[in-house]
Design a protein around this motif. Sequence first.
Motif, short mmCIF file in Angstrom:
data_model
loop_
_atom_site.label_atom_id
_atom_site.label_comp_id
_atom_site.label_asym_id
_atom_site.label_seq_id
_atom_site.Cartn_x
_atom_site.Cartn_y
_atom_site.Cartn_z
N PRO A 125 0.82 -1.22 0.00
CA PRO A 125 0.00 0.00 0.00
C PRO A 125 0.85 1.27 0.00
N ARG A 126 2.02 1.23 0.60
CA ARG A 126 2.90 2.41 0.66
C ARG A 126 3.70 2.60 -0.61
N PHE A 127 4.18 1.52 -1.19
CA PHE A 127 5.11 1.64 -2.32
C PHE A 127 4.49 1.33 -3.68
N ALA A 128 3.37 0.65 -3.71
CA ALA A 128 2.76 0.31 -5.00
C ALA A 128 1.42 1.01 -5.19
N GLY A 129 0.64 1.12 -4.14
CA GLY A 129 -0.67 1.74 -4.26
C GLY A 129 -1.51 1.04 -5.32
N PRO A 130 -2.20 1.81 -6.17
CA PRO A 130 -3.05 1.21 -7.19
C PRO A 130 -2.34 0.95 -8.53
N ASP A 131 -1.02 0.92 -8.54
CA ASP A 131 -0.25 0.73 -9.76
C ASP A 131 0.15 -0.74 -9.91
N LEU A 132 -0.39 -1.41 -10.93
CA LEU A 132 -0.14 -2.84 -11.12
C LEU A 132 1.33 -3.13 -11.39
N ARG A 133 1.98 -2.29 -12.16
CA ARG A 133 3.41 -2.54 -12.45
C ARG A 133 4.25 -2.47 -11.17
N ARG A 134 4.00 -1.47 -10.36
CA ARG A 134 4.74 -1.36 -9.10
C ARG A 134 4.43 -2.54 -8.18
N LEU A 135 3.18 -2.96 -8.18
CA LEU A 135 2.79 -4.12 -7.37
C LEU A 135 3.56 -5.35 -7.81
N VAL A 136 3.65 -5.57 -9.09
CA VAL A 136 4.37 -6.74 -9.61
C VAL A 136 5.86 -6.67 -9.26
N VAL A 137 6.46 -5.50 -9.40
CA VAL A 137 7.89 -5.35 -9.08
C VAL A 137 8.11 -5.58 -7.59
N ASN A 138 7.28 -4.97 -6.75
CA ASN A 138 7.41 -5.17 -5.30
C ASN A 138 7.19 -6.63 -4.93
N ASP A 139 6.24 -7.26 -5.57
CA ASP A 139 5.96 -8.66 -5.28
C ASP A 139 7.10 -9.56 -5.72
N LEU A 140 7.70 -9.25 -6.84
CA LEU A 140 8.86 -10.03 -7.29
C LEU A 140 9.99 -9.92 -6.27
N LEU A 141 10.24 -8.72 -5.78
CA LEU A 141 11.28 -8.54 -4.76
C LEU A 141 10.93 -9.31 -3.48
#
Length: 99
Positions: free
Chosen positions: A20-36
């Motif tokens: 919620p802090r680093f990705a918010g509603p952005d799917l690309r950021r969510l995927v990158v954060n999740d990969l990490l």
Amino acid sequence: MFALAVNLTVIVLGYLVVYPRFAGPDLRRLVVNDLLASLVALGVVGYAFAGSGQSFTLVAFEVGWLPFPLLTFFALETPFFLWYCRRHGIAPDRPPGDG
């Protein structure tokens, strides 16, 4: 059990605190954060079990330390991912920028 606990801890912290802090509603950021996050979980489990010869039971199959945390991470993560997407208005079935 250790591998499942690591996976679940990383997933819960990721979806409730970090994403919620680093990705918010952005799917690309969510995927990158999740990969990490998945790499962190894999690293912790790998550090504990790599080279040990330990095998894990996955349903009816014996697998090594590498496939077990990978498969269980994604199985445990799926409901969290779907919940997060609904909560943040992310449509995972549409490419970014498509409406």
